[in-house]
Design a protein around this motif. Structure first.
Motif, mmCIF file in Angstrom:
data_model
loop_
_atom_site.group_PDB
_atom_site.id
_atom_site.type_symbol
_atom_site.label_atom_id
_atom_site.label_comp_id
_atom_site.label_asym_id
_atom_site.label_seq_id
_atom_site.Cartn_x
_atom_site.Cartn_y
_atom_site.Cartn_z
ATOM 1 N N ALA A 197 0.783 -1.260 -0.032
ATOM 2 C CA ALA A 197 0.005 0.080 -0.065
ATOM 3 C C ALA A 197 0.873 1.314 -0.008
ATOM 4 O O ALA A 197 0.688 2.275 0.655
ATOM 5 C CB ALA A 197 -0.902 0.081 1.192
ATOM 6 N N GLY A 198 1.995 1.374 -0.713
ATOM 7 C CA GLY A 198 2.689 2.455 -0.915
ATOM 8 C C GLY A 198 3.918 2.714 0.381
ATOM 9 O O GLY A 198 4.679 3.472 0.183
ATOM 10 N N ALA A 199 3.702 1.721 1.232
ATOM 11 C CA ALA A 199 4.770 1.894 2.343
ATOM 12 C C ALA A 199 6.255 1.340 1.847
ATOM 13 O O ALA A 199 6.191 0.524 0.827
ATOM 14 C CB ALA A 199 4.359 0.885 3.504
ATOM 15 N N SER A 200 7.257 1.781 2.585
ATOM 16 C CA SER A 200 8.628 1.260 2.052
ATOM 17 C C SER A 200 8.846 -0.172 2.768
ATOM 18 O O SER A 200 8.330 -0.651 3.696
ATOM 19 C CB SER A 200 9.504 2.278 2.469
ATOM 20 N N GLY A 201 9.890 -0.820 2.287
ATOM 21 C CA GLY A 201 10.261 -2.207 2.875
ATOM 22 C C GLY A 201 11.352 -2.781 2.237
ATOM 23 O O GLY A 201 12.026 -2.124 1.150
ATOM 24 N N ASN A 202 12.173 -3.492 2.860
ATOM 25 C CA ASN A 202 13.358 -4.332 2.350
ATOM 26 C C ASN A 202 13.291 -5.724 2.137
ATOM 27 O O ASN A 202 12.595 -6.355 2.989
ATOM 28 C CB ASN A 202 14.523 -3.835 3.407
ATOM 29 N N ALA A 203 13.791 -6.274 1.203
ATOM 30 C CA ALA A 203 14.297 -7.651 0.792
ATOM 31 C C ALA A 203 15.571 -8.132 0.939
ATOM 32 O O ALA A 203 16.349 -7.578 0.016
ATOM 33 C CB ALA A 203 13.207 -7.953 -0.365
ATOM 34 N N TYR A 204 15.877 -8.795 1.921
ATOM 35 C CA TYR A 204 17.209 -9.385 1.864
ATOM 36 C C TYR A 204 17.671 -10.766 1.277
ATOM 37 O O TYR A 204 16.584 -11.817 1.754
ATOM 38 C CB TYR A 204 17.935 -9.303 3.378
ATOM 39 N N ASN A 205 18.315 -10.951 0.335
ATOM 40 C CA ASN A 205 18.317 -12.153 -0.369
ATOM 41 C C ASN A 205 19.864 -12.825 0.055
ATOM 42 O O ASN A 205 20.854 -12.337 -0.501
ATOM 43 C CB ASN A 205 18.294 -12.281 -1.947
ATOM 44 N N TYR A 206 19.742 -13.992 0.762
ATOM 45 C CA TYR A 206 21.052 -14.696 1.121
ATOM 46 C C TYR A 206 21.399 -15.911 -0.362
ATOM 47 O O TYR A 206 20.342 -16.549 -0.457
ATOM 48 C CB TYR A 206 21.001 -15.513 2.108
ATOM 49 N N LEU A 207 22.398 -15.388 -0.846
ATOM 50 C CA LEU A 207 22.884 -16.355 -1.909
ATOM 51 C C LEU A 207 24.168 -17.079 -1.697
ATOM 52 O O LEU A 207 25.273 -16.339 -1.648
ATOM 53 C CB LEU A 207 22.863 -15.312 -3.444
ATOM 54 N N VAL A 208 24.288 -18.383 -1.590
ATOM 55 C CA VAL A 208 25.285 -18.925 -1.387
ATOM 56 C C VAL A 208 26.029 -19.510 -2.454
ATOM 57 O O VAL A 208 25.273 -20.197 -3.433
ATOM 58 C CB VAL A 208 24.811 -20.198 -0.431
ATOM 59 N N GLY A 209 27.255 -19.135 -2.533
ATOM 60 C CA GLY A 209 28.118 -19.616 -3.599
ATOM 61 C C GLY A 209 27.712 -18.978 -5.278
ATOM 62 O O GLY A 209 26.606 -18.532 -5.230
ATOM 63 N N LYS A 210 28.473 -19.775 -6.123
ATOM 64 C CA LYS A 210 28.243 -18.864 -7.438
ATOM 65 C C LYS A 210 27.067 -19.578 -8.095
ATOM 66 O O LYS A 210 26.171 -19.254 -8.994
ATOM 67 C CB LYS A 210 29.458 -19.574 -8.373
ATOM 68 N N GLY A 211 26.625 -20.950 -7.733
ATOM 69 C CA GLY A 211 25.274 -21.515 -8.067
ATOM 70 C C GLY A 211 24.209 -20.889 -7.982
ATOM 71 O O GLY A 211 23.371 -20.596 -8.984
ATOM 72 N N GLU A 212 23.866 -20.167 -6.675
ATOM 73 C CA GLU A 212 22.576 -19.780 -6.273
ATOM 74 C C GLU A 212 22.651 -18.503 -6.805
ATOM 75 O O GLU A 212 21.617 -17.600 -7.392
ATOM 76 C CB GLU A 212 22.577 -19.698 -4.736
ATOM 77 N N LYS A 213 23.746 -17.661 -7.158
ATOM 78 C CA LYS A 213 23.858 -16.312 -7.818
ATOM 79 C C LYS A 213 23.519 -16.504 -9.163
ATOM 80 O O LYS A 213 22.934 -15.420 -9.765
ATOM 81 C CB LYS A 213 25.308 -15.674 -7.328
ATOM 82 N N LYS A 214 23.891 -17.481 -9.844
ATOM 83 C CA LYS A 214 23.822 -17.583 -11.286
ATOM 84 C C LYS A 214 22.297 -17.785 -11.607
ATOM 85 O O LYS A 214 21.586 -17.340 -12.295
ATOM 86 C CB LYS A 214 24.507 -18.729 -11.762
ATOM 87 N N PHE A 215 21.658 -18.911 -10.418
ATOM 88 C CA PHE A 215 20.386 -19.071 -10.655
ATOM 89 C C PHE A 215 19.580 -17.838 -10.406
ATOM 90 O O PHE A 215 18.336 -17.485 -11.048
ATOM 91 C CB PHE A 215 19.836 -20.176 -9.609
ATOM 92 N N TRP A 216 19.832 -17.016 -9.388
ATOM 93 C CA TRP A 216 19.014 -15.864 -9.014
ATOM 94 C C TRP A 216 18.992 -14.802 -10.391
ATOM 95 O O TRP A 216 18.056 -14.364 -10.793
ATOM 96 C CB TRP A 216 19.616 -15.047 -8.009
ATOM 97 N N THR A 217 20.261 -14.656 -10.903
ATOM 98 C CA THR A 217 20.171 -13.791 -11.924
ATOM 99 C C THR A 217 19.612 -14.345 -13.408
ATOM 100 O O THR A 217 18.700 -13.382 -13.800
ATOM 101 C CB THR A 217 21.750 -13.620 -12.361
ATOM 102 N N GLN A 218 19.580 -15.518 -13.482
ATOM 103 C CA GLN A 218 19.166 -16.090 -14.905
ATOM 104 C C GLN A 218 17.522 -16.323 -14.810
ATOM 105 O O GLN A 218 16.854 -16.043 -15.672
ATOM 106 C CB GLN A 218 19.865 -17.369 -15.196
ATOM 107 N N HIS A 219 16.933 -16.743 -13.508
ATOM 108 C CA HIS A 219 15.758 -17.691 -13.373
ATOM 109 C C HIS A 219 14.806 -16.589 -12.362
ATOM 110 O O HIS A 219 13.807 -16.914 -12.448
ATOM 111 C CB HIS A 219 15.823 -19.010 -12.862
ATOM 112 N N VAL A 220 15.275 -15.602 -11.672
ATOM 113 C CA VAL A 220 14.513 -15.121 -10.720
ATOM 114 C C VAL A 220 14.553 -13.534 -11.495
ATOM 115 O O VAL A 220 13.544 -12.815 -11.584
ATOM 116 C CB VAL A 220 14.955 -15.144 -9.359
ATOM 117 N N SER A 221 15.636 -12.809 -11.163
ATOM 118 C CA SER A 221 15.765 -11.202 -11.451
ATOM 119 C C SER A 221 15.300 -11.138 -12.781
ATOM 120 O O SER A 221 14.903 -9.874 -13.075
ATOM 121 C CB SER A 221 17.200 -10.890 -10.733
ATOM 122 N N ASN A 222 15.816 -11.905 -13.582
ATOM 123 C CA ASN A 222 15.670 -11.688 -15.187
ATOM 124 C C ASN A 222 14.050 -11.592 -15.448
ATOM 125 O O ASN A 222 13.717 -10.762 -16.368
ATOM 126 C CB ASN A 222 16.129 -12.748 -16.027
#
Length: 664
Positions: free
Chosen positions: A565-590
């Protein structure tokens, strides 16, 4: 004493007397044979044949046949000599016969070997004659092995590619699209001519003075047609409006967006009949929708009934038959139960609302969708398409053609933001990506605990994990560590999971949402994706994706618990190793669309990964043009800094957790 042995090589004439048989036994050999002399003669003849065969190959078969005929004549002579021999020479004849047959076998073997040798020599001579002609052929130029040439890769035209990305699925090709953006905000007073005074007063008193973008686009497209149809004739009301598919982010005001039009449509009704059916995926969402509608219908007399699940099915059936509601809110499973018991009639149904539709369409409780469509066609007097207005809402609207086809949509319109991405996030949400080296993954619970001091005071934090077991284990472990560090009085950590009873989970949500009753500095609720949809908890400041979501769709719903409803908020994403970081970039954030004017994701990682170190290994302030770069590196170092004392406490806590698990 013993009978004479029968000799098959001898034949006796029964016409002669016994004396004559004893004096003379006529012996006839069973097979022809030849003696040693005839064999020698045949060998000489064979040598002559070999010489002739070398001169002419064509006469070979005739010579062999002549040799065989001569051998047969020699056999006949041998047999005749044996027949004319005296009785005294019978034994010699027997031995001669055996030896003759033996030498005959040897002779035949020698002839076969000679014949094979001749054929081999003949082949060699033929090859030798042909070889000169082969040598006369020009030699072919040789080259090294190389890959076979392949055709060029056909690249899709950019205009075609952008069109494909925009459509997302063939389900939307023939669907009219209505786009909206975050700037479409206006006061509710602008709708005072289209809303009843009582409804407008309830909106401004209980909710807001201004609309949200999704509310603006729906009211602009529905209210005018709805009011004109109600004044003129209600016969074609549903077909004039058609079906609506709304893709809006979580926390954008979807519930109020569909509640206002249906309350406006029911404001002039005289007799209560079931005209609105609202289907939601969870029991918790039933109460949330009921609270919103109940605030809007104050002073209107509109009856709202819910499938509370606390009552028995028989009791709900009795109440529904005694008093037919105007609006019925239920889940798919309980809806099918009431349809089969004929608790409700869909004869007068005008609106069908599917909230969190993508999750509903993935559920198959008693085949609820086809059961509902069949009942509507059976109960309605109007059997033509478009006899009910279907309003489908979701933050991640399903594009499965088959699932949408099961709804029997009529002239649908798709409302979505102007973006080529699948999903959208609120522009007030700040994302932080925290990269964790694989070597430190075993300290992940401790790294989560290090995040708490970096949060604002009186923070409300929801931590998402992958399973109920992980939720219980993580909550217990953090409480043990807090107790050992004497911090248990400042931070409250609880686990919300499906293993708890309904009363326990309701109590946890109530305590977590009530700010005044919370005496802790930080309230933490560790849960699974059971809380990622439909639960409206006010003032959630932060969410943590402790375990990476399996899809961008899941990530959108998790982040929807904050920045509502227009309020501010934060989302913290814990990414372990290169595998999760790659998955995050290609399949989530994209797949995520972020507003141009909104907040951009910030990466928390080592300084050397960002190229911000000087020659001595310290942070180079000249390279940090943005202040958040320096702050990100400092916060990352605070999270990753584990002292020897903390390491000892953490290992002791793990041992305590193991002992607790063994004792249960």
């Amino acid at each position: 004493m013993f009978a004479a042995r029968f000799d098959p090589t001898k034949v006796f004439d029964n016409s002669q007397t016994n004396d004559e048989q004893e004096q003379k036994n006529v012996m006839i050999p069973l097979k022809r044979s030849r003696d040693v002399e005839s064999e020698g003669e045949s060998e000489d003849e064979d040598e002559d044949e070999d010489e002739e065969e070398q001169e002419s190959v064509t006469n070979e078969a005739d010579e062999v046949s002549d040799s065989e005929s001569e051998n047969e004549s020699e056999h006949e002579e041998t047999v005749a000599n044996l027949e004319n021999s005296d009785d005294d020479n019978d034994d010699d004849g027997k031995h001669t016969l055996v030896m003759s047959r033996f030498h005959q076998t040897l002779s035949l073997q020698e002839n076969i070997q000679k014949q094979a040798k001749k054929e081999t020599d003949l082949q060699k001579d033929t090859i030798t004659d042909v070889q000169p002609s082969i040598d006369t052929i020009d030699t072919v130029e040789t080259h090294e092995l190389d890959y076979i040439p392949q055709p060029d890769i056909v690249r899709a035209d950019m205009t075609v590619k952008s069109a494909i990305e925009e459509s997302h699925s063939t389900a939307w090709i023939n669907t009219k699209k209505v786009f909206y953006d975050s700037t479409m905000i206006k006061p509710f007073d602008e709708y005072k001519d289209e809303l009843t005074p009582k409804l407008l007063q309830n909106i401004q008193t209980n909710f807001s003075k201004d609309t949200f973008p999704i509310q603006t686009i729906l009211l602009d497209n529905i209210l005018n047609v709805l009011n004109r149809s109600l004044k003129l004739t209600k016969k074609n009301l549903t077909r004039r409006i058609g079906d609506l598919l709304i893709n809006a982010s979580t926390g954008s005001g979807k519930t109020l967006a569909y509640s206002i039009p249906i309350i406006q449509a029911l404001s002039n009704r005289t007799v209560n009949r079931l005209r609105v059916l609202i289907i939601v995926p969870t029991k918790l969402l039933i109460q949330q929708v009921f609270d919103t509608l109940n605030k809007l219908v104050k002073g209107t007399g509109i009856i709202i009934t819910t499938a509370k699940m606390d009552q028995s099915l028989r009791e709900e059936n009795r109440k529904l038959q005694q008093s037919e509601p105007d609006i019925f809110i239920t889940t798919p499973g309980r809806l099918v139960d009431h349809l089969q018991m004929k608790s409700i009639s869909l004869k007068n149904l005008k609106f069908l609302i599917l909230d969190e539709a993508d999750r509903l369409l993935n559920q198959s409780f008693q085949n609820w969708c086809s059961e509902l469509m069949t009942t509507i066609d059976k109960d309605k007097l109007d059997h033509l398409p478009g006899n009910v207005i279907k309003m489908v809402f979701s933050a991640t609207l399903s594009t499965d053609t088959q699932k949408l086809h099961d709804l029997h949509l009529y002239n649908p319109r798709l409302f979505l933001t102007d973006s080529v991405k699948l999903y959208n996030l609120p522009n007030t949400l700040q994302e932080f990506n925290i990269t964790i080296p694989t070597a430190k993954s075993m300290y992940k619970p401790l790294l989560l605990l290090h995040l708490f001091p970096l949060l604002s005071s009186s923070a409300k934090l929801i931590v998402f994990v992958k399973s109920n077991e992980a939720s219980l284990r993580l909550a217990t472990l953090i409480n043990i560590i807090l107790q050992k560090k004497n911090m248990i009085e400042n931070i409250s950590v609880n686990s919300f999971n499906s293993n708890n009873s309904r009363a326990q989970n309701r109590k946890l949500v109530t305590e977590f949402s009530e700010t005044k009753a919370n005496n802790y500095n930080i309230s933490v609720l560790i849960t699974t994706d059971i809380m990622s949809r439909g639960i409206d908890i006010t003032n959630v400041t932060d969410i943590v994706n402790y375990d990476v979501p399996i899809s961008s769709q899941q990530y959108v719903h998790r982040c929807g618990r904050t920045a509502r409803a227009g309020a501010s908020g934060n989302a913290y994403n814990y990414l372990v190793g290169k595998g999760e970081k790659k998955f995050w970039t290609q399949h989530v954030s994209n797949d995520i669309s972020r507003d141009i004017d909104g907040l951009k994701p910030i990466s928390w990682s080592k300084a050397d990964e960002q190229g911000n170190l000087d020659e001595e290994g310290d942070i180079d302030m000249e390279k940090n043009e943005k202040a958040e770069d320096t702050e990100s590196i400092e916060n990352y170092n605070k999270i990753m800094d584990i002292s020897d004392t903390e390491d000892s406490i953490y290992k002791d806590a793990l041992n305590d957790l193991k002992e607790m698990a063994l004792t249960k």
